[in-house]
Write a protein that holds these residues in place. Structure first.
Motif, PDB file in Angstrom:
ATOM      1  N   TYR A 154       0.853  -1.052  -0.040  1.00 38.03           N
ATOM      2  CA  TYR A 154       0.110  -0.008   0.051  1.00 38.03           C
ATOM      3  C   TYR A 154       1.039   1.218  -0.033  1.00 38.03           C
ATOM      4  O   TYR A 154       1.889   1.202   0.810  1.00 38.03           O
ATOM      5  CB  TYR A 154      -0.762   0.046   1.293  1.00 38.03           C
ATOM      6  CG  TYR A 154      -1.870   1.071   1.299  1.00 38.03           C
ATOM      7  CD1 TYR A 154      -3.140   1.227   0.678  1.00 38.03           C
ATOM      8  CD2 TYR A 154      -1.506   2.409   2.030  1.00 38.03           C
ATOM      9  CE1 TYR A 154      -3.991   2.123   1.062  1.00 38.03           C
ATOM     10  CE2 TYR A 154      -2.353   3.541   2.070  1.00 38.03           C
ATOM     11  CZ  TYR A 154      -3.697   3.282   1.268  1.00 38.03           C
ATOM     12  OH  TYR A 154      -4.540   4.470   1.381  1.00 38.03           O
ATOM     13  N   ASP A 155       0.413   2.230  -0.914  1.00 34.06           N
ATOM     14  CA  ASP A 155       1.418   3.340  -0.948  1.00 34.06           C
ATOM     15  C   ASP A 155       0.473   4.619  -1.562  1.00 34.06           C
ATOM     16  O   ASP A 155       0.071   4.723  -2.490  1.00 34.06           O
ATOM     17  CB  ASP A 155       2.348   3.173  -2.174  1.00 34.06           C
ATOM     18  CG  ASP A 155       3.298   4.535  -2.182  1.00 34.06           C
ATOM     19  OD1 ASP A 155       3.491   5.186  -1.336  1.00 34.06           O
ATOM     20  OD2 ASP A 155       4.032   4.716  -3.151  1.00 34.06           O
ATOM     21  N   ASN A 156       0.292   5.500  -0.462  1.00 38.34           N
ATOM     22  CA  ASN A 156      -0.327   6.856  -0.739  1.00 38.34           C
ATOM     23  C   ASN A 156      -2.056   6.380  -1.278  1.00 38.34           C
ATOM     24  O   ASN A 156      -2.080   7.218  -2.553  1.00 38.34           O
ATOM     25  CB  ASN A 156       0.518   7.642  -1.532  1.00 38.34           C
ATOM     26  CG  ASN A 156       0.058   8.969  -1.619  1.00 38.34           C
ATOM     27  OD1 ASN A 156      -0.637   9.627  -0.849  1.00 38.34           O
ATOM     28  ND2 ASN A 156       0.145   9.633  -2.658  1.00 38.34           N
ATOM     29  N   GLY A 157      -2.477   5.474  -1.065  1.00 37.41           N
ATOM     30  CA  GLY A 157      -4.100   5.120  -1.510  1.00 37.41           C
ATOM     31  C   GLY A 157      -3.846   4.281  -2.468  1.00 37.41           C
ATOM     32  O   GLY A 157      -5.150   3.970  -2.898  1.00 37.41           O
ATOM     33  N   THR A 158      -2.820   3.808  -2.948  1.00 31.40           N
ATOM     34  CA  THR A 158      -2.909   2.803  -4.133  1.00 31.40           C
ATOM     35  C   THR A 158      -2.471   1.318  -3.436  1.00 31.40           C
ATOM     36  O   THR A 158      -1.313   1.406  -2.926  1.00 31.40           O
ATOM     37  CB  THR A 158      -2.160   3.126  -5.142  1.00 31.40           C
ATOM     38  OG1 THR A 158      -2.525   4.484  -5.815  1.00 31.40           O
ATOM     39  CG2 THR A 158      -2.240   2.425  -6.473  1.00 31.40           C
ATOM     40  N   VAL A 159      -3.142   0.483  -3.839  1.00 33.94           N
ATOM     41  CA  VAL A 159      -2.606  -1.043  -3.608  1.00 33.94           C
ATOM     42  C   VAL A 159      -1.753  -1.668  -4.867  1.00 33.94           C
ATOM     43  O   VAL A 159      -2.378  -1.542  -5.716  1.00 33.94           O
ATOM     44  CB  VAL A 159      -3.793  -1.992  -3.386  1.00 33.94           C
ATOM     45  CG1 VAL A 159      -3.192  -3.383  -3.216  1.00 33.94           C
ATOM     46  CG2 VAL A 159      -4.383  -1.574  -1.926  1.00 33.94           C
ATOM     47  N   HIS A 160      -0.496  -1.773  -4.830  1.00 31.02           N
ATOM     48  CA  HIS A 160       0.238  -2.563  -5.545  1.00 31.02           C
ATOM     49  C   HIS A 160       0.332  -4.018  -5.459  1.00 31.02           C
ATOM     50  O   HIS A 160       0.512  -4.355  -4.191  1.00 31.02           O
ATOM     51  CB  HIS A 160       1.683  -1.704  -5.674  1.00 31.02           C
ATOM     52  CG  HIS A 160       1.831  -0.456  -5.945  1.00 31.02           C
ATOM     53  ND1 HIS A 160       1.536   0.451  -7.021  1.00 31.02           N
ATOM     54  CD2 HIS A 160       1.757   0.742  -4.867  1.00 31.02           C
ATOM     55  CE1 HIS A 160       1.558   1.693  -6.934  1.00 31.02           C
ATOM     56  NE2 HIS A 160       1.868   1.708  -5.742  1.00 31.02           N
ATOM     57  N   LYS A 161       0.289  -4.655  -6.492  1.00 32.08           N
ATOM     58  CA  LYS A 161       0.114  -6.216  -6.274  1.00 32.08           C
ATOM     59  C   LYS A 161       0.562  -7.005  -7.433  1.00 32.08           C
ATOM     60  O   LYS A 161       0.819  -6.624  -8.519  1.00 32.08           O
ATOM     61  CB  LYS A 161      -1.407  -6.602  -6.104  1.00 32.08           C
ATOM     62  CG  LYS A 161      -2.415  -5.925  -7.151  1.00 32.08           C
ATOM     63  CD  LYS A 161      -3.674  -6.476  -6.770  1.00 32.08           C
ATOM     64  CE  LYS A 161      -4.542  -5.605  -8.097  1.00 32.08           C
ATOM     65  NZ  LYS A 161      -4.658  -4.211  -7.945  1.00 32.08           N
ATOM     66  N   HIS A 162       1.254  -8.052  -7.129  1.00 31.31           N
ATOM     67  CA  HIS A 162       1.632  -9.000  -8.017  1.00 31.31           C
ATOM     68  C   HIS A 162       1.686 -10.561  -7.591  1.00 31.31           C
ATOM     69  O   HIS A 162       2.071 -10.591  -6.143  1.00 31.31           O
ATOM     70  CB  HIS A 162       3.370  -8.545  -8.484  1.00 31.31           C
ATOM     71  CG  HIS A 162       3.672  -9.672  -9.473  1.00 31.31           C
ATOM     72  ND1 HIS A 162       3.543  -9.350 -10.818  1.00 31.31           N
ATOM     73  CD2 HIS A 162       4.727 -10.752  -9.549  1.00 31.31           C
ATOM     74  CE1 HIS A 162       4.187 -10.465 -11.574  1.00 31.31           C
ATOM     75  NE2 HIS A 162       4.738 -11.055 -10.659  1.00 31.31           N
ATOM     76  N   LYS A 163       1.366 -11.324  -8.327  1.00 27.00           N
ATOM     77  CA  LYS A 163       1.143 -12.817  -7.713  1.00 27.00           C
ATOM     78  C   LYS A 163       1.040 -13.398  -8.876  1.00 27.00           C
ATOM     79  O   LYS A 163       0.927 -13.297 -10.270  1.00 27.00           O
ATOM     80  CB  LYS A 163       0.005 -13.010  -6.977  1.00 27.00           C
ATOM     81  CG  LYS A 163      -1.258 -12.642  -7.694  1.00 27.00           C
ATOM     82  CD  LYS A 163      -2.395 -12.834  -6.757  1.00 27.00           C
ATOM     83  CE  LYS A 163      -3.832 -12.343  -7.024  1.00 27.00           C
ATOM     84  NZ  LYS A 163      -5.047 -12.499  -6.240  1.00 27.00           N
ATOM     85  N   SER A 220       5.760  -0.399  -4.361  1.00 30.11           N
ATOM     86  CA  SER A 220       6.352   0.655  -3.517  1.00 30.11           C
ATOM     87  C   SER A 220       5.172   0.423  -2.263  1.00 30.11           C
ATOM     88  O   SER A 220       4.139   0.082  -2.433  1.00 30.11           O
ATOM     89  CB  SER A 220       6.152   1.771  -4.213  1.00 30.11           C
ATOM     90  OG  SER A 220       4.846   2.225  -4.693  1.00 30.11           O
ATOM     91  N   GLY A 221       5.832   0.942  -1.241  1.00 38.67           N
ATOM     92  CA  GLY A 221       4.744   1.259  -0.117  1.00 38.67           C
ATOM     93  C   GLY A 221       5.635   0.585   1.142  1.00 38.67           C
ATOM     94  O   GLY A 221       6.530  -0.021   1.204  1.00 38.67           O
ATOM     95  N   LYS A 222       5.273   1.071   2.345  1.00 35.12           N
ATOM     96  CA  LYS A 222       5.630   0.988   3.801  1.00 35.12           C
ATOM     97  C   LYS A 222       5.010  -0.079   4.381  1.00 35.12           C
ATOM     98  O   LYS A 222       5.315  -0.422   5.704  1.00 35.12           O
ATOM     99  CB  LYS A 222       6.234   2.049   4.468  1.00 35.12           C
ATOM    100  CG  LYS A 222       7.097   3.162   3.883  1.00 35.12           C
ATOM    101  CD  LYS A 222       7.369   4.234   4.599  1.00 35.12           C
ATOM    102  CE  LYS A 222       8.091   5.288   3.769  1.00 35.12           C
ATOM    103  NZ  LYS A 222       8.345   6.547   4.529  1.00 35.12           N
ATOM    104  N   HIS A 278     -12.854   1.878   0.305  1.00 31.60           N
ATOM    105  CA  HIS A 278     -11.990   1.202   1.069  1.00 31.60           C
ATOM    106  C   HIS A 278     -11.092   0.178  -0.193  1.00 31.60           C
ATOM    107  O   HIS A 278     -11.440  -0.356  -0.897  1.00 31.60           O
ATOM    108  CB  HIS A 278     -12.424   0.297   1.987  1.00 31.60           C
ATOM    109  CG  HIS A 278     -13.100   1.284   3.232  1.00 31.60           C
ATOM    110  ND1 HIS A 278     -12.416   1.903   3.977  1.00 31.60           N
ATOM    111  CD2 HIS A 278     -14.509   1.505   3.521  1.00 31.60           C
ATOM    112  CE1 HIS A 278     -13.451   2.458   4.777  1.00 31.60           C
ATOM    113  NE2 HIS A 278     -14.574   2.173   4.596  1.00 31.60           N
ATOM    114  N   THR A 279      -9.765  -0.054   0.513  1.00 30.41           N
ATOM    115  CA  THR A 279      -9.228  -0.986  -0.148  1.00 30.41           C
ATOM    116  C   THR A 279      -8.876  -2.103   0.713  1.00 30.41           C
ATOM    117  O   THR A 279      -8.444  -1.995   2.055  1.00 30.41           O
ATOM    118  CB  THR A 279      -7.728  -0.556  -0.730  1.00 30.41           C
ATOM    119  OG1 THR A 279      -6.850   0.127   0.342  1.00 30.41           O
ATOM    120  CG2 THR A 279      -7.853   0.493  -1.726  1.00 30.41           C
ATOM    121  N   LEU A 280      -8.936  -3.445   0.461  1.00 28.88           N
ATOM    122  CA  LEU A 280      -8.608  -4.652   1.477  1.00 28.88           C
ATOM    123  C   LEU A 280      -7.965  -5.501   0.801  1.00 28.88           C
ATOM    124  O   LEU A 280      -8.433  -6.020  -0.413  1.00 28.88           O
ATOM    125  CB  LEU A 280     -10.076  -5.044   1.834  1.00 28.88           C
ATOM    126  CG  LEU A 280     -10.111  -6.383   2.627  1.00 28.88           C
ATOM    127  CD1 LEU A 280      -9.365  -6.180   4.005  1.00 28.88           C
ATOM    128  CD2 LEU A 280     -11.413  -6.998   2.883  1.00 28.88           C
TER     129      LEU A 280
END
Length: 465
Positions: free
Chosen positions: A37-46, A64-66, A95-97
């Motif tokens: 999660y980075d600044n309102g955006t979910v980055h994903k890879h699978k 990216s994200g902390k 919301h993002t989950l």
């Protein structure tokens, strides 16, 4: 059985999540995934494959994200389908989950039916999506995250260790019986890690803090962990198969060293079932610690009769019997000079279907062993597991329909002996009523249709309001 990890830190977390999942690779080899999660955006890879196959340096740089979480999977509920690869990611009402789960629910079908009746459309066949649906539904209806977790834990039944990320905040919770492992660590430069096993902390340089208490939920921040006890059981039911096979030998599960347990099972097995032999050899890798214990206690020399090809996976968690059988020769090769003309004690962790044991014994005999005594560091597995281990039917289990002598004949061993249940419990060092031994006894710590229950009283400390 799967491996899960979540990290919240003061720096980018994708690299550390990669290392944590790499350390948990033994818990699932079919697929892997990371969401950040980075600044309102979910980055994903699978995707399908081992961790190093799914992720590249370039891919990790896009995550990216902390705050983030990850998953390695081998299929149980829902089977092997691309849509079941985790983490699951959802967007609803602003919301993002993102959710990852290790375990197996026993009331999945009834919950899916209930939530379909409320209009929820499921896009996977995994019980993890049921957990996600419950959490999202509660939040949609105005309840706090804490209330959503509390309601979810009251509603689902089975084994579960869950990590989820809601709008960049990281949460975790564990079933009230503590069937599946989950623990907390602290990063040296600030931040917290939650993962299936302590070996994930070693991989990222984190300090082990403690196990997540059964029935506990957590809100994890970079500087602090906020615990909340939601449910409590009269006694836990930690999965005995974690100590026998699943966990990595260098892990500590619920305060118990896995390596020490396995070594002690071997020592006790040497006393319970001695054998007149020239050498003691493990079936690598999960039989190694038990074999050293057997050799030390019996005074029989320890020698490696089988060498493992390090570039193959764990045969037990391969998805089909055909692949498990084909993998034996790829995975193991005998040391001819150690076994030709010798009487060998082979020490293995368990016998599930018997086919792999038969092939290994045939391989050792083919390379010249005169006698092969198989010693097994678990009691016979006689019943299915409904809680996340991949032996779902009694028909698959050789020890369900054969006694020890029948199994010995079927796998062509000179002799066969298992450690007793009492010996295994002694080696683990926890009371028997603190363990789930359903696969060994046919008695389960929670209600399962058609099975005998050995109930553990569960109290809802923090009821949903």
């Amino acid at each position: 059985m799967c491996g899960i990890a979540g990290i919240v830190a003061n720096i980018e977390v994708s690299g550390s999540l990669y290392l944590a999942l790499y350390a948990l690779q033994h818990r699932g080899q079919e697929s892997g995934g990371i969401s950040t999660y980075d600044n309102g955006t979910v980055h994903k890879h699978k995707g399908y494959g081992l961790v190093f196959e799914v992720f590249s340096q370039e891919t990790l740089q896009t995550l990216s994200g902390k705050t983030g979480l990850g998953h390695v999977r081998y299929p149980t509920t829902g089977g092997s389908k691309p849509e079941n690869i985790q983490p699951f990611n959802f967007m609803f009402r602003g919301h993002t989950l993102s959710v990852v789960h290790n375990g197996n629910l026993v009331n999945t079908d009834e919950l899916r039916y209930e939530y379909e009746g409320r209009g929820h459309i499921f896009s996977t066949t995994s019980d993890t999506e049921v957990i996600s649906a419950i959490l999202a539904n509660e939040i949609i209806h105005g309840h706090t995250v804490g209330e959503a977790i509390s309601f979810c834990m009251r509603t689902i039944r089975g084994s579960y260790a869950v990590i989820f990320m809601l709008d960049g905040s990281l949460y975790a919770f564990r079933d009230p019986l503590g069937i599946k492992p989950l623990c907390i660590g602290m990063l040296p430069d600030g931040g917290h890690v939650v993962a299936s096993e302590s070996v994930a902390f070693d991989a990222v340089g984190a300090k082990f803090l403690r196990d997540v208490v059964p029935g506990e939920s957590l809100l994890l921040k970079a500087d602090k962990v906020y615990p909340r006890q939601i449910m409590s059981a009269q006694s836990p039911a930690h999965c005995v198969f974690e100590y026998i096979y699943f966990a990595r030998a260098d892990s500590v599960i619920d305060g118990v060293s896995v390596y020490n347990v396995r070594q002690k099972t071997g020592a006790l097995l040497a006393g319970e079932a001695p054998a007149d032999a020239d050498l003691v050899s493990p079936v690598p890798d999960s039989g190694i610690a038990a074999a050293t214990g057997y050799a030390d206690a019996s005074g029989t020399p320890f020698r490696e009769a089988l060498i493992k090809n390090r570039y193959t996976g764990r045969t037990f968690i391969m998805p089909t019997q055909e692949k498990r059988e084909m993998a034996v020769r790829m995975k193991l090769n005998p040391v001819r000079g150690h076994i030709t003309g010798k009487s060998v004690v082979l020490v293995d962790d368990s016998i599930v279907r018997g086919t792999t044991s038969r092939r290994i014994i045939a391989l050792v005999r083919e390379f010249g062993a005169e006698k092969v005594h198989l010693r097994v560091a678990s009691p016979p597995i006689i019943a299915p597991c409904y809680l996340g281990t991949d032996f779902p039917t009694r028909e698959e289990l050789i020890s369900h329909h054969k006694n020890v002598e029948g199994v010995r004949a079927a796998i062509n061993a000179t002799s066969l002996a298992h450690i007793s249940l009492e010996g295994l419990v002694e080696a683990i060092g926890l009371p028997c009523n603190h363990l789930c031994t359903g696969c060994l006894t046919g008695k389960y710590p929670l209600a399962i249709d058609g099975e005998e229950e050995e109930p553990r009283c569960i109290e809802k400390i923090d009821p949903y309001k």
